[in-house]
Design a protein around this motif. Structure first.
Motif, short mmCIF file in Angstrom:
data_model
loop_
_atom_site.label_atom_id
_atom_site.label_comp_id
_atom_site.label_asym_id
_atom_site.label_seq_id
_atom_site.Cartn_x
_atom_site.Cartn_y
_atom_site.Cartn_z
N VAL A 6 0.85 -1.19 0.00
CA VAL A 6 0.00 0.00 0.00
C VAL A 6 0.89 1.24 0.00
O VAL A 6 1.79 1.36 0.82
N GLN A 7 0.60 2.14 -0.92
CA GLN A 7 1.33 3.40 -0.96
C GLN A 7 0.39 4.52 -0.55
O GLN A 7 -0.79 4.54 -0.90
N GLN B 117 -0.19 8.71 -0.42
CA GLN B 117 0.21 9.95 -1.10
C GLN B 117 -0.42 11.12 -0.36
O GLN B 117 -1.64 11.28 -0.38
N SER C 181 -3.20 3.82 -2.12
CA SER C 181 -3.26 3.25 -3.47
C SER C 181 -4.31 2.15 -3.58
O SER C 181 -4.83 1.88 -4.66
N LYS C 182 -4.63 1.52 -2.45
CA LYS C 182 -5.65 0.48 -2.45
C LYS C 182 -6.15 0.28 -1.03
O LYS C 182 -5.52 0.69 -0.07
N ASN D 148 -10.61 5.60 0.23
CA ASN D 148 -9.26 5.33 0.78
C ASN D 148 -8.55 6.62 1.17
O ASN D 148 -7.33 6.75 0.96
#
Length: 123
Positions: A1-2, A4, A24-25, A76
């Protein structure tokens, strides 16, 4: 998982900013999320945390009553609304996610980190 993070910038004392952090998810193992900050020349410190459903939050004393953490699980996303900003709030702000089952202020409990966004408050 990223993760941002975004939304940082330059603001005058007394002003407001809203930080955002998008993952990211969606990962079922991630339970709690939080914001930390690193002031110039100092170690990273806890700012706020929120549990999975948003029903429980925790704030550092230095930001309590001025900052509000929230999350939008459908997108998310994690947010930090910062009001009544002070020059001492100037820092790089990091979003983080944790698998810990209880809200934590401990950096090592957070296994996922965003890249940081700079907040500068001018006096």
């Amino acid at each position: 998982v990223q993760l941002q993070a975004s939304g940082g910038g330059l603001v005058q004392a007394g002003g407001s900013l809203r930080l955002s952090c998008v993952a990211s998810k969606r990962t079922s193992s991630i339970i709690n999320k939080g914001w930390f900050r690193q002031l110039p020349g100092k170690e990273r410190e806890f700012v706020a945390a929120i549990n999975r459903n948003g029903g429980s939050t925790d704030y550092a004393d230095s930001v309590k009553g001025r900052f509000t953490i929230s999350r939008d699980n459908a997108n998310n996303a994690l947010y930090l609304q910062m009001n009544s900003l002070k020059s001492e709030d100037t820092a790089i702000y990091y979003c983080a996610a944790s698998r810990a089952r209880v809200l934590s202020r401990t950096i090592s409990d957070y296994g996922y980190w965003g890249q940081g966004t700079q907040v500068t408050v001018s006096s």
